[in-house]
Write a protein that holds these residues in place. Structure first.
Motif, PDB file in Angstrom:
ATOM      1  N   CYS A   1      -1.034  48.276 -22.099  1.00  0.00           N
ATOM      2  CA  CYS A   1      -2.180  47.477 -22.466  1.00  0.00           C
ATOM      3  C   CYS A   1      -1.816  46.700 -23.827  1.00  0.00           C
ATOM      4  O   CYS A   1      -1.609  46.780 -24.751  1.00  0.00           O
ATOM      5  CB  CYS A   1      -3.388  48.548 -23.169  1.00  0.00           C
ATOM      6  SG  CYS A   1      -4.537  47.593 -23.773  1.00  0.00           S
TER       7      CYS A   1
ATOM      8  N   ARG B   1      -3.041  43.844 -26.346  1.00  0.00           N
ATOM      9  CA  ARG B   1      -4.357  43.801 -27.097  1.00  0.00           C
ATOM     10  C   ARG B   1      -3.763  42.476 -28.101  1.00  0.00           C
ATOM     11  O   ARG B   1      -3.144  42.790 -28.946  1.00  0.00           O
ATOM     12  CB  ARG B   1      -4.509  45.127 -27.790  1.00  0.00           C
ATOM     13  CG  ARG B   1      -5.989  44.692 -28.615  1.00  0.00           C
ATOM     14  CD  ARG B   1      -6.322  46.128 -29.280  1.00  0.00           C
ATOM     15  NE  ARG B   1      -7.483  45.821 -30.131  1.00  0.00           N
ATOM     16  CZ  ARG B   1      -7.507  45.671 -31.331  1.00  0.00           C
ATOM     17  NH1 ARG B   1      -6.333  45.781 -31.949  1.00  0.00           N
ATOM     18  NH2 ARG B   1      -8.620  45.778 -32.015  1.00  0.00           N
TER      19      ARG B   1
ATOM     20  N   HIS C   1     -17.480  42.954 -28.622  1.00  0.00           N
ATOM     21  CA  HIS C   1     -16.759  43.544 -27.854  1.00  0.00           C
ATOM     22  C   HIS C   1     -16.654  43.582 -26.432  1.00  0.00           C
ATOM     23  O   HIS C   1     -15.641  44.342 -25.893  1.00  0.00           O
ATOM     24  CB  HIS C   1     -16.259  44.888 -28.601  1.00  0.00           C
ATOM     25  CG  HIS C   1     -15.949  45.112 -29.964  1.00  0.00           C
ATOM     26  ND1 HIS C   1     -15.984  46.262 -30.615  1.00  0.00           N
ATOM     27  CD2 HIS C   1     -15.340  44.247 -30.579  1.00  0.00           C
ATOM     28  CE1 HIS C   1     -15.639  46.036 -32.010  1.00  0.00           C
ATOM     29  NE2 HIS C   1     -15.233  44.780 -31.927  1.00  0.00           N
TER      30      HIS C   1
ATOM     31  N   TYR D   1      -4.280  44.534 -18.924  1.00  0.00           N
ATOM     32  CA  TYR D   1      -3.936  45.664 -18.580  1.00  0.00           C
ATOM     33  C   TYR D   1      -3.182  45.898 -17.341  1.00  0.00           C
ATOM     34  O   TYR D   1      -3.289  45.186 -16.311  1.00  0.00           O
ATOM     35  CB  TYR D   1      -5.287  46.674 -17.966  1.00  0.00           C
ATOM     36  CG  TYR D   1      -6.253  46.950 -19.302  1.00  0.00           C
ATOM     37  CD1 TYR D   1      -6.060  48.103 -20.082  1.00  0.00           C
ATOM     38  CD2 TYR D   1      -7.397  46.187 -19.586  1.00  0.00           C
ATOM     39  CE1 TYR D   1      -6.953  48.103 -21.237  1.00  0.00           C
ATOM     40  CE2 TYR D   1      -8.069  46.162 -20.610  1.00  0.00           C
ATOM     41  CZ  TYR D   1      -8.090  47.381 -21.334  1.00  0.00           C
ATOM     42  OH  TYR D   1      -9.018  47.720 -22.547  1.00  0.00           O
TER      43      TYR D   1
ATOM     44  N   LEU E   1      -9.403  58.464 -32.842  1.00  0.00           N
ATOM     45  CA  LEU E   1      -7.971  57.275 -32.796  1.00  0.00           C
ATOM     46  C   LEU E   1      -8.932  56.167 -33.466  1.00  0.00           C
ATOM     47  O   LEU E   1     -10.071  55.807 -33.395  1.00  0.00           O
ATOM     48  CB  LEU E   1      -7.808  56.808 -31.306  1.00  0.00           C
ATOM     49  CG  LEU E   1      -6.833  58.103 -30.731  1.00  0.00           C
ATOM     50  CD1 LEU E   1      -6.520  57.587 -29.324  1.00  0.00           C
ATOM     51  CD2 LEU E   1      -5.837  58.438 -31.382  1.00  0.00           C
TER      52      LEU E   1
ATOM     53  N   HIS F   1      -8.915  52.895 -32.962  1.00  0.00           N
ATOM     54  CA  HIS F   1      -9.100  51.752 -31.691  1.00  0.00           C
ATOM     55  C   HIS F   1     -10.334  51.646 -31.235  1.00  0.00           C
ATOM     56  O   HIS F   1     -10.858  52.887 -30.823  1.00  0.00           O
ATOM     57  CB  HIS F   1      -7.965  51.935 -30.623  1.00  0.00           C
ATOM     58  CG  HIS F   1      -6.572  51.593 -31.491  1.00  0.00           C
ATOM     59  ND1 HIS F   1      -5.944  50.897 -31.626  1.00  0.00           N
ATOM     60  CD2 HIS F   1      -5.662  52.858 -31.676  1.00  0.00           C
ATOM     61  CE1 HIS F   1      -4.772  50.825 -32.161  1.00  0.00           C
ATOM     62  NE2 HIS F   1      -4.643  52.391 -32.283  1.00  0.00           N
ATOM     63  N   GLU F   2     -10.978  50.727 -30.957  1.00  0.00           N
ATOM     64  CA  GLU F   2     -12.412  50.657 -30.535  1.00  0.00           C
ATOM     65  C   GLU F   2     -12.308  50.197 -28.855  1.00  0.00           C
ATOM     66  O   GLU F   2     -13.221  50.475 -28.104  1.00  0.00           O
ATOM     67  CB  GLU F   2     -13.366  49.462 -31.161  1.00  0.00           C
ATOM     68  CG  GLU F   2     -13.482  49.941 -32.583  1.00  0.00           C
ATOM     69  CD  GLU F   2     -14.390  48.905 -33.693  1.00  0.00           C
ATOM     70  OE1 GLU F   2     -14.827  47.987 -32.817  1.00  0.00           O
ATOM     71  OE2 GLU F   2     -14.621  49.235 -34.560  1.00  0.00           O
ATOM     72  N   GLU F   3     -11.325  49.454 -28.468  1.00  0.00           N
ATOM     73  CA  GLU F   3     -11.228  49.195 -27.135  1.00  0.00           C
ATOM     74  C   GLU F   3     -10.950  50.493 -26.331  1.00  0.00           C
ATOM     75  O   GLU F   3     -10.465  51.344 -26.595  1.00  0.00           O
ATOM     76  CB  GLU F   3      -9.963  48.319 -27.077  1.00  0.00           C
ATOM     77  CG  GLU F   3      -8.734  48.883 -27.003  1.00  0.00           C
ATOM     78  CD  GLU F   3      -7.995  48.758 -28.587  1.00  0.00           C
ATOM     79  OE1 GLU F   3      -7.007  49.148 -28.393  1.00  0.00           O
ATOM     80  OE2 GLU F   3      -8.819  48.504 -29.396  1.00  0.00           O
TER      81      GLU F   3
ATOM     82  N   ALA G   1      -7.751  53.399 -25.241  1.00  0.00           N
ATOM     83  CA  ALA G   1      -6.684  53.424 -26.412  1.00  0.00           C
ATOM     84  C   ALA G   1      -5.442  54.194 -26.176  1.00  0.00           C
ATOM     85  O   ALA G   1      -4.465  53.794 -26.719  1.00  0.00           O
ATOM     86  CB  ALA G   1      -7.516  53.420 -27.782  1.00  0.00           C
TER      87      ALA G   1
ATOM     88  N   VAL H   1      -0.347  54.784 -28.069  1.00  0.00           N
ATOM     89  CA  VAL H   1      -1.706  53.717 -28.356  1.00  0.00           C
ATOM     90  C   VAL H   1      -0.978  52.302 -28.743  1.00  0.00           C
ATOM     91  O   VAL H   1       0.405  52.334 -28.939  1.00  0.00           O
ATOM     92  CB  VAL H   1      -2.279  54.555 -29.419  1.00  0.00           C
ATOM     93  CG1 VAL H   1      -2.945  55.742 -29.162  1.00  0.00           C
ATOM     94  CG2 VAL H   1      -1.356  54.842 -30.869  1.00  0.00           C
ATOM     95  N   CYS H   2      -1.788  51.340 -28.763  1.00  0.00           N
ATOM     96  CA  CYS H   2      -1.401  50.238 -29.239  1.00  0.00           C
ATOM     97  C   CYS H   2      -0.833  50.245 -30.723  1.00  0.00           C
ATOM     98  O   CYS H   2      -1.557  50.894 -31.417  1.00  0.00           O
ATOM     99  CB  CYS H   2      -2.565  49.169 -28.940  1.00  0.00           C
ATOM    100  SG  CYS H   2      -3.001  48.897 -26.991  1.00  0.00           S
TER     101      CYS H   2
ATOM    102  N   SER I   1       3.924  49.531 -30.118  1.00  0.00           N
ATOM    103  CA  SER I   1       3.113  50.412 -29.389  1.00  0.00           C
ATOM    104  C   SER I   1       3.569  51.650 -30.430  1.00  0.00           C
ATOM    105  O   SER I   1       4.476  51.846 -31.230  1.00  0.00           O
ATOM    106  CB  SER I   1       3.484  50.923 -28.151  1.00  0.00           C
ATOM    107  OG  SER I   1       4.922  51.171 -27.998  1.00  0.00           O
TER     108      SER I   1
END
Length: 1286
Positions: free
Chosen positions: A9, A11, A345, A372, A470, A472-474, A477, A493-494, A501
């Protein structure tokens, strides 16, 4: 049974472009994303998280400054290095990406509502505000403009043939009331529909579909047009049809969304406008609306973009993106991305990558770019070597996980053994790493919660759920989740930066509680994006792969180190791999990787390039290929180089590692310690195969651990030759025969094993195993294998329980290489006194042996009770055998047995019994001996001095004379006292020494003895045995002159001189002159023949060279082999030979060896113009050379000495000179006849640098008679000769 796994992913948060994103397109050459807003076009690079370029359209006055404009479409044009933008105001704008020039190539006054380019980018379709469609070329030259709303159905209108009425037609399950049903009322489009047209092209660019709202009914209709803008079809009335429209690139279906009274569905429409299948969205009827439908480029994944209909308590709408796939006519929800309720978002636009099928690009309202990358993955339990592993496979389907334990059952999808219901859509599944706990799995849901399904023999359907905290909101994640230990998980995770990462290690607390808090133990930053990770339960190794192919090893400190194999440098994949697995090859741990291009790598070594799927089970690598084969390789016996060689070469016959499978098969899982391999076909159904390599490996393990029963049951079920039980390790089997009998308790199974025995070693023919080498290939010595096994089993069964194993004991007698039928019959006869039924045993014996053969063997036992018992079970007429048996019973015992043996053609036994019947039967005995030629056996049955022995000897001698063995016959007659007949036999075979001895024994008078000697001498001289004839004439005939004449005729000059007694006497000088003349004429003939053949060979070679050059001038053999044309033969000769003799060779293949040799000689004919004349000439020249050289030691040498001795110097000098000239001629002709570089396998020559001696040595390899070459073949052949050589 595959799931979509997120590989990576990318971002890029808050890039801050102008305005709000409205649509996007992907640049295929650079991988950047072009995003259009109401103010301009922005080019984003997801990898570097930067804005590459920004083109303002407001500055060009193509969009209003107040932001009130809109963009209805954007498309990159790689051929023109530009991007095409269509605005709602009606402008078609072309932006040059190289020069940043902006050009308005066209404008529509009524405005534009949609733009869509054909897949080949040759045409563009524009929907205008006047409800028309304009089709233009890529140079923006209008082709046509047509009204969208047309009353005509199109060219594909259905034809009604007019048969019958509607009331009389068949209406299927709806029944006859369907004919009376009123037409459905057309409902207008939903209220939230934006009323804009949608245009979608088919993958081949030949058709495009347009979805618009009909002005008369207010409902949406789909019309299909061809490339020439001719209407093809119009959809049927579909109430609730929504605005989303996307044509499947493969061309079969058009995807739309439909809101029905009780559900909300995605429906599929054929190009003729009729519905064809659908699936239901996992929402309530009025909960969400479908904004867009998007097929990926290979038509395998359908993306659905949804948004809530009603705002929540916070007055915000949730947005979702779902990824659906189909298998076996069932649609699976594989991934669900929930973007929450924050409107900033939410996705503003999204698109699949046109080049990478499983890459999805989207941009949110706050200009956050998300990319993605997905791949296919099979979520299976650990494929170890434990029998407790039930071989679970989990399939994600929305908020369910479909689980099947393949050790217990094989259930084809979409069915399953049981399903696990989750409170939210599932994104990932991971199993416990230990094989003994493979029934434990963890499920990661789209809302970030983790459900763990617990212990027991079966999966508990009540999960323990934990929350992952976590930052991260996306959505998604956390990805690449891996269950490492008891309560430890590893995920990715990103990172804080786009190129980074982070590895996240999490663990569970208070496992016994229903709600499990998930604690973040540590986080390790990684420079680069981790796209795969795998874990080896056996070694505990965790391997990570970055997007650039680098491989890292995760350490528990926690930290990471670069992957190395032994002392080698850092190992990396040349190409990123979408599937990885750890395996041990030759004692070293390697990482295996499979790319999306079907290349299989072991570290940095590519071992195969056509692999479609693979799995590592224990020490085996199982893979399927695009050649429709399944390979199973034992990695413990292969090196990386050996694996590469094995996969790159063709399989050998009876190769257990290869098996043909159906086209497109993929590996699902392997059942450990069972040999079952589960494959899935392209259409979705499953097939279970027992791969021979897996099965044989398991069978060998059972045999090594003496588990004969398990091995036998498996081999019997899968029809594996039972000889392998013994052949695997003969010594161990023979040492554990009792164990074998105890485990194989069934008598029928033992009989089955015995009946399948054969002399073939199955470990070398049917089931060769390269990895297994046994120290004792055979334990039976010189005895045959079948006899060894039968004897060993029979001894063990007779010792253990002979009554129980009665039938098996009989089988062991019958199955031997020489069946012991008589012994078996005797055992059956003995059973009459035991509890076992003799009749049952006899029936079983008749099942193994032909009844007529068994009857004859029973007759050979001389037991008439047994004969009657067998005869009753046969189909013989009692009238036939009863009279015969009654006649036998009346005979004397020895003559009775003789009659039986003669009837059974056992003549040696018959002779033995007949010899005991007395002298009155000797005549019959003598006739039997003569008929069956049993002379040697008969002589052993009588005393040497008996009259019977003498009669047999005379008969034997007559037989030997007929067989051209008169000398042996004479010896036999001499032994029994028949001297005259012995003398006659010796004379007929010219055995003169034996004949003279017998003559002395008779004895013969002197005159008859001299006459006998003269007769024998004459015969010997005819046979060219002159020296022996001279002995007879000198010593027995007392004729010295005749003896000397015989020696002179045989050129035995020295022996003749001995008999003459006076070396200088002249009476026999004249005898040398004819010999000298004969040798001279012979040499002249050989010289003329040699010269003639040599000249003809030069002519033939010139002709063939001329023909070859003509052929080359015509460019016929235009190939790199043209220089291979030799001077002695050419392609013309070869083709002519093949055409002329290929059929004759096939015709004479079945003839006798004499005829074959005759036909072979015809091929080398000296006839002018024959195809192989040059080869025949070379052969003839070699023969001449060989003959001339042979004269040197045999005749010329001794003749020269005799000529010199008798003073014939001139004749000796002439002979030696002529012989030397012939040798010099042949020596000088060698470079011409056998030129340098010529290779003739059929002619023994070695080239121009060879001498005559070396040529003869080469020829000696072809000739059976020895030839001893000497140096200086052309020199004087007698060193004592006073005359020098030429």
């Amino acid at each position: 049974m595959r799931n979509l796994k997120l590989l990576r992913c990318l971002r890029c948060p808050e890039l801050r472009g102008p305005g709000v994103p409205q649509c996007l397109t992907v640049r295929t050459d650079s991988g950047t994303v072009l995003v259009a807003s109401e103010r301009g076009v922005v080019e984003l690079d997801p990898r570097s998280a930067q804005v590459v370029a920004e083109l303002s359209l407001t500055a060009q006055e193509l969009l209003p400054e107040d932001g009130g404009g809109g963009v209805v479409g954007i498309q990159e044009l790689p051929d023109q290095e530009a991007v095409c933008v269509a605005t709602a105001a009606g402008d078609v704008i072309l932006l040059n990406l190289s020069t940043s020039q902006v050009e308005c190539v066209g404008s529509v006054d009524s405005g534009l509502t949609a733009m869509s380019w054909s897949p080949d980018q040759e045409l563009v379709a524009l929907a205008t505000g006047q409800e028309t469609v304009i089709v233009m070329t890529k140079d923006f030259e209008p082709i046509t403009e047509m009204e969208i709303h047309q009353d005509d159905f199109g060219e594909g209108k259905f034809i009604t043939v007019g048969w019958g009425k509607k009331e009389t037609q068949f209406h299927g399950s709806e029944g006859k009331w369907a004919a009376q049903r009123k037409p459905t009322e057309v409902q207008p489009a939903v209220a939230w529909d934006d009323r804009r047209p949608r245009i979608s092209w088919r993958g081949d660019g030949q058709l495009f579909a347009v979805s618009t709202v009909c002005p008369q009914t207010g409902a949406r209709k789909v019309r299909v047009w061809n490339r020439e803008c001719v209407l093809q079809s119009t959809s049927e009335i579909i109430n609730g049809l929504e605005q989303a429209l996307c044509w499947k690139p493969s061309g079969s279906l058009i995807a739309c969304s439909q809101r029905q009274p009780n559900k909300h569905s995605v429906v599929f429409m054929e190009k003729n406008g009729l519905l064809h299948g659908d699936f239901t969205l996992p929402f309530a009827k009025d909960q969400v609306k479908v904004k867009e439908l998007l097929w990926n480029s290979d038509s395998t994944v359908l993306g659905v973009w949804l948004e809530d209909m009603e705002p929540g308590e916070d007055s915000r709408l949730s947005t979702y993106i779902q990824l659906w796939t189909v298998g076996n006519y069932h649609w699976y929800l594989k991934q669900s991305l929930n973007f929450g309720r924050n409107p900033q978002h939410a996705p503003a636009c999204l698109s699949w990558d046109p080049e990478v099928p499983y890459r999805l690009h989207l941009v949110t309202r706050d200009w956050t770019s998300l990319t993605y990358d997905w791949t296919w993955s099979t979520d299976r339990s650990a494929s170890g070597d434990s029998a407790h592993d039930n071989a679970y496979v989990a399939v994600i389907d929305g908020d369910k996980v479909l689980v099947t334990p393949f050790r217990r059952c094989v259930i084809p999808p979409p069915m399953c053994a049981y399903d696990l219901q989750l409170p939210a859509p599932v994104t990932q599944v991971t199993f416990h790493p230990e094989s003994s706990r493979s029934n434990e799995l963890a499920v990661l849901m789209a809302d970030g919660r983790l459900a763990v399904f617990g212990r027991g023999e079966f999966l508990s359907k009540v999960p323990s759920v934990g929350n992952l905290a976590l930052d991260h909101e996306e959505p998604l994640a956390l990805h690449l989740l891996l269950w490492l230990r008891e309560d430890v998980f590893l995920g990715v995770v990103c990172g804080e930066r786009p190129s980074e990462s982070r590895l996240t290690v999490m663990f569970l607390e208070h496992r016994s509680q229903q709600c499990i808090p998930m604690c973040l133990r540590c986080s390790v930053p990684v420079e680069g994006h981790v796209i795969s990770q795998c874990h080896s339960p056996r070694t505990g190794t965790v391997a990570l792969q970055l997007e650039d192919g680098h491989i890292w090893k995760f350490l528990w400190e926690p930290s990471m180190t670069e992957w190395r194999v032994g002392p080698d440098p850092v190992v990396r994949f040349p190409v990123p791999c979408v599937q990885t697995a750890l395996a041990t090859i030759s004692g070293e741990e390697h990482l295996l990787g499979l790319t999306d291009r079907s290349c299989l790598f072991v570290g940095d070594t590519e071992v195969a390039s056509n692999v479609s799927s693979f799995v590592v089970c224990d020490t085996f690598l199982l893979l399927t290929t695009h050649a429709h084969t399944c390979r199973c390789l034992d990695l413990s016996s292969l090196s990386v180089k050996g694996l590469q060689t094995t996969l790159g070469s063709d399989a050998e016959p009876n190769d257990e590692t290869l098996r043909r499978v159906e086209r497109g098969s993929r590996v699902v899982t392997v059942v450990p310690q069972d040999g079952r391999l589960i494959l899935q076909m392209p259409r979705g159904n499953l097939e279970t195969i027992h791969h021979r390599a897996l099965v044989l490996s398991q069978v060998r393990k059972w045999l090594d651990s003496l588990k004969f029963k398990d091995a036998f049951e498996c081999m019997r079920k899968l029809r594996i030759n039972l000889n392998l039980i013994y052949d695997h390790n003969p010594k161990v089997f023979l040492e554990n025969v009792d164990t074998f009998l105890k485990q194989i308790a069934s008598v029928n199974h033992i009989n089955l094993f015995l009946t399948e025995l054969k002399e073939e070693d199955t470990t070398k023919t049917m089931y060769p195993c390269q990895s297994t080498t046994l120290g004792t290939p055979s334990a039976g010595g010189s005895q045959s294998k079948v006899d060894t096994v039968c004897d060993a089993l029979r001894v063990a069964m007779e010792t253990s329980d002979p009554k129980r194993y009665c039938l098996s004991i009989l089988t062991s007698h019958v199955k031997k290489s020489k069946p012991e039928l008589e012994v078996a019959l005797q055992k059956v006869h003995e059973l009459q006194k035991s509890t076992v039924s003799a009749e049952e045993a006899l029936k079983y014996l008749l099942f193994l042996v032909n009844v007529n053969e068994l009857y004859e063997h029973s007759l050979g036992t001389y037991d008439f009770d047994l004969v009657l018992m067998v005869a009753e079970k046969s189909q013989k007429d009692p009238k036939e055998y009863l009279s015969f048996l009654n006649t036998l019973k009346k005979m004397e015992p020895n003559y009775q047995r003789y009659t039986i043996d003669r009837h059974l053609r056992r003549y040696r036994k018959a002779l033995n019994h007949l010899s005991k019947c007395g002298e009155e039967h000797f005549t019959e005995c003598l006739n039997l001996v003569k008929d069956q030629r049993l002379y040697s056996e008969a002589l052993q049955l009588y005393p040497p001095h008996s009259p019977q022995y003498k009669a047999l000897s005379c008969a034997y001698a007559e037989y030997l004379v007929e067989q051209q063995q008169a000398e042996q016959a004479g010896l036999l007659l001499w032994r029994c006292g028949e001297m005259p007949r012995a003398l006659q036999a010796f004379v007929s075979c010219c055995s003169w020494r034996h004949a003279l001895c017998v003559a002395a024994k008779i004895p013969l008078p002197p005159n008859q003895l001299a006459l006998l000697a003269r007769d024998l001498a004459g015969t010997l001289m005819e046979l060219r045995r002159y020296t022996e004839a001279s002995v007879l004439l000198e010593q027995y005939a007392k004729d010295c002159e005749e003896a000397i004449s015989a020696l002179i005729a045989g050129a035995a000059w020295e022996e003749a001189l001995r008999l003459v007694g006076v070396p200088t006497s002249q009476p026999y000088t004249h005898c040398h002159r004819p010999s000298q003349c004969n040798q001279m004429s012979f040499l002249e003939g050989q010289k003329a023949t040699f010269i003639r053949h040599k000249n003809r060979l030069s002519v033939v070679r010139e002709l063939k060279e001329k023909a070859r050059l003509e052929l080359l001038d015509e460019d016929a053999p235009d190939c790199p082999d043209s220089e291979l044309f030799s001077e002695a033969s050419s392609m013309i000769t070869a083709s002519a030979t093949g055409s002329k003799y290929s059929h004759s060779n096939s015709r004479i293949s079945a003839r006798s060896s004499k005829n074959r040799r005759k036909a072979e000689r015809k091929k080398y004919s000296l006839k002018e113009g024959s195809p192989l004349e040059d080869v025949a000439l070379l052969h003839a020249l070699t023969e001449t050379l060989y003959t001339v050289d042979k004269l040197r030691g045999s005749e010329v040498h001794s003749l020269l000495k005799a000529l010199v001795l008798f003073g014939l110097d001139s004749q000796a000098q002439k002979l030696q000179q002529d012989y030397g000239e012939v040798l010099l001629l042949m020596e000088a002709s060698i470079p011409e006849v056998w030129p340098e570089g010529q290779q003739q396998s059929s002619v023994p020559v070695t080239g121009p640098n060879s001498t005559a001696n070396s040529i003869m040595a080469s020829y000696q390899q072809q000739k059976p008679s020895p030839l001893v070459p000497q140096q200086g073949l052309y020199k004087c052949t007698w060193d004592g000769c006073p005359f020098p050589g030429p």
